[in-house]
Design a protein around this motif. Sequence first.
Motif, mmCIF file in Angstrom:
data_model
loop_
_atom_site.group_PDB
_atom_site.id
_atom_site.type_symbol
_atom_site.label_atom_id
_atom_site.label_comp_id
_atom_site.label_asym_id
_atom_site.label_seq_id
_atom_site.Cartn_x
_atom_site.Cartn_y
_atom_site.Cartn_z
ATOM 1 N N ASP A 16 0.836 -1.192 0.000
ATOM 2 C CA ASP A 16 0.000 0.000 0.000
ATOM 3 C C ASP A 16 0.876 1.250 0.000
ATOM 4 O O ASP A 16 2.082 1.198 0.272
ATOM 5 N N ILE A 17 0.240 2.398 -0.272
ATOM 6 C CA ILE A 17 0.946 3.675 -0.336
ATOM 7 C C ILE A 17 0.478 4.563 0.812
ATOM 8 O O ILE A 17 -0.720 4.673 1.085
ATOM 9 N N TYR A 18 1.452 5.205 1.482
ATOM 10 C CA TYR A 18 1.151 6.114 2.580
ATOM 11 C C TYR A 18 1.777 7.473 2.263
ATOM 12 O O TYR A 18 2.979 7.562 2.004
ATOM 13 N N ILE A 19 0.957 8.516 2.277
ATOM 14 C CA ILE A 19 1.435 9.874 2.027
ATOM 15 C C ILE A 19 1.410 10.631 3.345
ATOM 16 O O ILE A 19 0.388 10.659 4.040
ATOM 17 N N LEU A 20 2.538 11.246 3.703
ATOM 18 C CA LEU A 20 2.692 11.862 5.022
ATOM 19 C C LEU A 20 2.571 13.374 4.969
ATOM 20 O O LEU A 20 3.214 14.039 4.154
ATOM 21 N N GLY A 21 1.733 13.916 5.863
ATOM 22 C CA GLY A 21 1.633 15.351 6.088
ATOM 23 C C GLY A 21 2.121 15.675 7.486
ATOM 24 O O GLY A 21 2.684 14.816 8.179
ATOM 25 N N LYS A 22 1.855 16.903 7.939
ATOM 26 C CA LYS A 22 2.425 17.340 9.220
ATOM 27 C C LYS A 22 1.378 17.778 10.239
ATOM 28 O O LYS A 22 1.696 18.447 11.213
ATOM 29 N N GLY A 23 0.109 17.385 10.026
ATOM 30 C CA GLY A 23 -0.913 17.704 11.014
ATOM 31 C C GLY A 23 -0.660 16.975 12.322
ATOM 32 O O GLY A 23 0.060 15.961 12.371
ATOM 33 N N ILE A 26 -0.715 13.017 13.101
ATOM 34 C CA ILE A 26 0.326 12.061 12.716
ATOM 35 C C ILE A 26 1.154 11.631 13.921
ATOM 36 O O ILE A 26 1.788 10.571 13.912
ATOM 37 N N ASP A 27 1.113 12.428 14.988
ATOM 38 C CA ASP A 27 1.861 12.058 16.201
ATOM 39 C C ASP A 27 1.245 10.863 16.910
ATOM 40 O O ASP A 27 1.882 10.253 17.770
ATOM 41 N N GLU A 28 0.008 10.518 16.578
ATOM 42 C CA GLU A 28 -0.669 9.388 17.209
ATOM 43 C C GLU A 28 -0.458 8.081 16.450
ATOM 44 O O GLU A 28 -0.978 7.044 16.848
ATOM 45 N N VAL A 148 -5.081 24.863 10.938
ATOM 46 C CA VAL A 148 -4.030 25.215 11.895
ATOM 47 C C VAL A 148 -4.573 25.154 13.324
ATOM 48 O O VAL A 148 -3.812 25.220 14.278
ATOM 49 N N LYS A 149 -5.890 25.032 13.450
ATOM 50 C CA LYS A 149 -6.517 25.124 14.768
ATOM 51 C C LYS A 149 -6.129 23.971 15.685
ATOM 52 O O LYS A 149 -6.106 24.127 16.905
ATOM 53 N N THR A 150 -5.871 22.812 15.113
ATOM 54 C CA THR A 150 -5.476 21.659 15.932
ATOM 55 C C THR A 150 -3.963 21.504 16.001
ATOM 56 O O THR A 150 -3.459 20.551 16.592
ATOM 57 N N GLY A 151 -3.231 22.447 15.387
ATOM 58 C CA GLY A 151 -1.780 22.421 15.481
ATOM 59 C C GLY A 151 -1.131 21.462 14.505
ATOM 60 O O GLY A 151 -1.775 20.874 13.639
ATOM 61 N N PHE A 152 0.186 21.323 14.687
ATOM 62 C CA PHE A 152 0.981 20.479 13.812
ATOM 63 C C PHE A 152 1.802 19.506 14.645
ATOM 64 O O PHE A 152 1.816 19.567 15.868
ATOM 65 N N THR A 153 2.491 18.615 13.970
ATOM 66 C CA THR A 153 3.304 17.612 14.659
ATOM 67 C C THR A 153 4.320 18.243 15.602
ATOM 68 O O THR A 153 4.888 19.311 15.301
ATOM 69 N N ASP A 154 4.558 17.576 16.707
ATOM 70 C CA ASP A 154 5.575 18.027 17.665
ATOM 71 C C ASP A 154 6.953 17.465 17.333
ATOM 72 O O ASP A 154 7.923 17.772 18.019
ATOM 73 N N GLN A 155 7.036 16.665 16.294
ATOM 74 C CA GLN A 155 8.271 15.930 16.017
ATOM 75 C C GLN A 155 9.242 16.676 15.102
ATOM 76 O O GLN A 155 10.344 16.204 14.854
ATOM 77 N N MET A 156 8.830 17.829 14.603
ATOM 78 C CA MET A 156 9.694 18.550 13.673
ATOM 79 C C MET A 156 9.316 20.022 13.657
ATOM 80 O O MET A 156 8.198 20.391 14.028
ATOM 81 N N PRO A 157 10.237 20.900 13.233
ATOM 82 C CA PRO A 157 9.917 22.336 13.171
ATOM 83 C C PRO A 157 8.891 22.629 12.089
ATOM 84 O O PRO A 157 8.830 21.949 11.064
ATOM 85 N N SER A 192 -7.388 4.084 -4.452
ATOM 86 C CA SER A 192 -8.484 4.254 -3.510
ATOM 87 C C SER A 192 -7.972 5.121 -2.368
ATOM 88 O O SER A 192 -7.144 4.675 -1.561
ATOM 89 N N ILE A 193 -8.425 6.380 -2.320
ATOM 90 C CA ILE A 193 -7.908 7.345 -1.350
ATOM 91 C C ILE A 193 -8.624 7.170 -0.021
ATOM 92 O O ILE A 193 -9.853 7.219 0.051
ATOM 93 N N LYS A 194 -7.852 6.995 1.037
ATOM 94 C CA LYS A 194 -8.412 6.778 2.378
ATOM 95 C C LYS A 194 -7.808 7.803 3.333
ATOM 96 O O LYS A 194 -6.663 7.664 3.755
ATOM 97 N N HIS A 195 -8.591 8.825 3.640
ATOM 98 C CA HIS A 195 -8.123 9.859 4.554
ATOM 99 C C HIS A 195 -8.269 9.393 5.993
ATOM 100 O O HIS A 195 -9.293 8.823 6.373
ATOM 101 N N VAL A 196 -7.235 9.627 6.786
ATOM 102 C CA VAL A 196 -7.250 9.259 8.203
ATOM 103 C C VAL A 196 -7.382 10.539 9.015
ATOM 104 O O VAL A 196 -6.525 11.426 8.956
ATOM 105 N N GLY A 197 -8.486 10.666 9.733
ATOM 106 C CA GLY A 197 -8.719 11.869 10.514
ATOM 107 C C GLY A 197 -10.172 12.006 10.896
ATOM 108 O O GLY A 197 -10.879 11.000 11.036
#
Length: 510
Positions: A16-23, A26-28, A148-157, A192-197
């Motif tokens: 499968d394919i996983y595309i990564l963003g910075k919301g 993703i920290d979970e 931006v209301k829920t913030g971004f990952t704590d793992q990177m600037p 087949s696009i599967k959004h996680v959120g």
Amino acid sequence: MNNLLIEAIGNKKNQDIYILGKGSTIDEISLNALEDNIVINTNDTELLLPGNICVFHHGWVLDVLEQKGPQANLYISDRSVTGATSSILAEYIPNNPDNSEFLLNRFHSSDIHIESSVLITALKVANLLAKELGQKKNVYLLGFDFTVKTGFTDQMPIHMNENESEYVEKTLKSQEHLLEMLLSEPEKLDISIKHVGVRPYSSFTVEAFNKLFNTLSYEDTTVLNSNVKDKFSVKVIAEITTNHFGDRERLRSMIIASKQAGADYIKLQKRDVDTFYTKEKLDSEYRSPFGNTFRDYRHGIELSYDDFVFVDEFCKSIGIGWFASVLDYPSYLFMKQFDPEMVKLPSTISEHTEFLEVVAKDFKKDVVISTGFTHPEYESFILETFKNVRNVYLLQCTSAYPTANEATQLGVIRHYYNISREHANIIPGFSSHDIGSLCSMMAVAAGARMIEKHVKFGDVSWSHFDEVAVDLVNGDYAKVVSDIRIAEKIVGSETKEVHSTEHHKYWVSK
């Protein structure tokens, strides 16, 4: 160009394919578990997990790459990447109304462009990969929260100033709109696009995705199959309905979760979409990940013959039963191919007496019938019409979603229990639309020998009977099953006997 894409994924062609963003979501997610799959980074997300392919536009990404060194196998950008193993230089298309109109045309072309939303470019790359490999690929979007209301990952600037938040929020909403444009035409995609959120179009919550990923790698079905438990007389049904969303992997995870929770059966639904609904209903507007009409939605969530073959084989492999509600004659004929031990005739079709009579004459095994939204005359009809069926599970049901406790009418179950004394093939039961497990426990005391309850896989907003369905992910359904089993033990046998714990007695001396 396509050769470079194939070379970049190496020996992962079947993954499968996983595309990564910075919301922040993703920290979970345990990203290390994705390493054996195809990973596409957007911008600098290789700081989270280095992937196979990286797509970016912004100049600051070059600064990050210069500090850390390029780690992806392939970079796709309108900028040159020093030290990259492989790269594709693509034209940047800025966001403006004229360009947006042609986005879908560009997406389906053979050329790669860097869109203002690099997510769209990443999806284009995924689509090209799927087309080149000749496989319909699942593509999971992780960390794309579009706010931006829920913030971004704590793992990177994060490269955003505080005074830019309003601008970034508008940009993210624009990107989300472009994604929704793609989601509205699933039949044109090779993915087949599967959004996680928690967006309206999300396929999985983060919690459900984590459970899904665990079960996808679960191969030792013998462990589930050998999980011997106490013998119980009440059949507990995990009513999945269409909450698999037509997704076999989601369905597989729901079956495993139902088995782990202690259910005896899972139940699905089957209807012939094109004949069950009117053309007007099918043509009506309905927004879903499958398209913009109710027809798109209903066809999208229906299981195919191959899907049911999978269900049959997989349920047997892990030791859980399955059956389906059949809402029309074509669906009944369809289900007969699988030689089911039982079928369900739901409350919603109680007026379709001709169809019910056909099933009664033709089917000789077990039939499950709910009596929601019906009068006592329907009970008489069932007793007379289905007298030659092996067993009739007659389920008290109130067709309200949810049902208030005082509207569950559990006394009807006791009535059905009394009927079963006169009609040997009647077995009383309860179709639960109430909240929690209290009424299900009381149903056991009233004589129910089958209890079904709707289940879902995570709190996804467009789940079928969302308010009623119990979550398989967070342990809520396992708690319901456990409470039903406790109720069985409390009720015990109808035969009065001296219990081993009894000890207080004034004996008559002899």
